[in-house]
Design an enzyme around this catalytic site. Sequence first.
Site, PDB file in Angstrom:
ATOM      1  N   HIS A 236       0.832  -1.202   0.000  1.00 10.90           N
ATOM      2  CA  HIS A 236       0.000   0.000   0.000  1.00 10.90           C
ATOM      3  C   HIS A 236       0.870   1.257   0.000  1.00 10.90           C
ATOM      4  O   HIS A 236       1.916   1.310   0.663  1.00 10.90           O
ATOM      5  CB  HIS A 236      -0.904   0.030   1.232  1.00 10.90           C
ATOM      6  N   CYS A 305       0.251   1.943  -5.818  1.00 12.09           N
ATOM      7  CA  CYS A 305      -0.756   2.785  -6.479  1.00 12.09           C
ATOM      8  C   CYS A 305      -0.282   4.225  -6.605  1.00 12.09           C
ATOM      9  O   CYS A 305       0.531   4.710  -5.813  1.00 12.09           O
ATOM     10  CB  CYS A 305      -2.064   2.755  -5.696  1.00 12.09           C
ATOM     11  N   ARG A 314      -0.441   2.840 -11.577  1.00 11.28           N
ATOM     12  CA  ARG A 314       0.602   2.150 -10.816  1.00 11.28           C
ATOM     13  C   ARG A 314       1.943   2.861 -10.977  1.00 11.28           C
ATOM     14  O   ARG A 314       2.266   3.377 -12.059  1.00 11.28           O
ATOM     15  CB  ARG A 314       0.738   0.690 -11.282  1.00 11.28           C
TER      16      ARG A 314
END
Length: 337
Positions: A236, A305, A314
Amino acid sequence: MPRIADGSRTAPLPRIAGEASASASSVAVDDETMALRVVPGRRAEAGRASGPVGASGGTSTSAAGTVTPGGRAARRKAAKRRGGRRTTAVPPVERDPQRPLTRVEARRQARLRKPGPATLASRAVGELFITTGVLMLLFVTYQLWWTNVRAHAQAGSATHRLQDDWASGRRSPGVFEPGQGFAILHIPKLDVVAPIAEGISNKRVLDKGMVGHYGEAPLKTAMPQDKTGNFGLAAHRNTHGEPFRYINRLTPGDAVVVETQDTYFVYEVSSSLPVTSPSNISVLDPVPPGSGFTRPGRYLTLTTCTPEFTSKYRLIVWGKMVQERPRGKGKPDALIE
């Protein structure tokens, strides 16, 4: 005009009283004023005019000198008003607070206290907005703060568990179950230390603050100990521990270290891809296009991300292995402050 004979001449007959009065009136009228004036010879008539008028209309003067317009009916109404109704405002009488309310007073006060439909609707809308705002604030707090707190605790616990297993001599098998930790990732420039687990499941890996290894088909990548291949990792960028939040700050030459039970694998950042589609899985190829690598080797790919707080695109960072150091020889220079 007829005259009466008195001998030598005739004397004029006297005029009637009306003609005399009219003559006197024509003499005494002052045409230069429009105010009231007294006409000689008409005092009695003026007095009669100021008196009461018959029932047909006009004005009348009361004993107190007040002029009442209209006829008899108007005078009767005026007299009734003067006699039966007060002309001055009467201050309201304050109710004794000790006296209990009558049933009528209680109902009246209850009606006054009861809100109307518009008031109730405005209160309902206001409460709805307040509730929605509180829920949104709680959700943002949960996403941006509490998920990080919980993920850091889970990731820290997994890291300590790995280190304890390695210190106790319990060896892990070469194949790992999804969600099972098997290595520790160090990014010294960003002060990142996070466990690496098998798989990229949000629930089992990424949401726990861990870094996931692309180890399942169709996105299966190599392991660090493989002689050639691309070791692909995901994590993340925001919330849930956000271990890859600042990997966009990595520049060529920065060190990334993968610590396993027996070995330190040191990679050196070589290039990056700021934006690409989430479906661009070619970045995980053994020789990724656009990375600058031209032949098979031992490579590292970090994926996350972008932009921040979205998952629309991305961000990719590539590195190549520059050192493989056994744990028995101590930490590599990249981990020594």
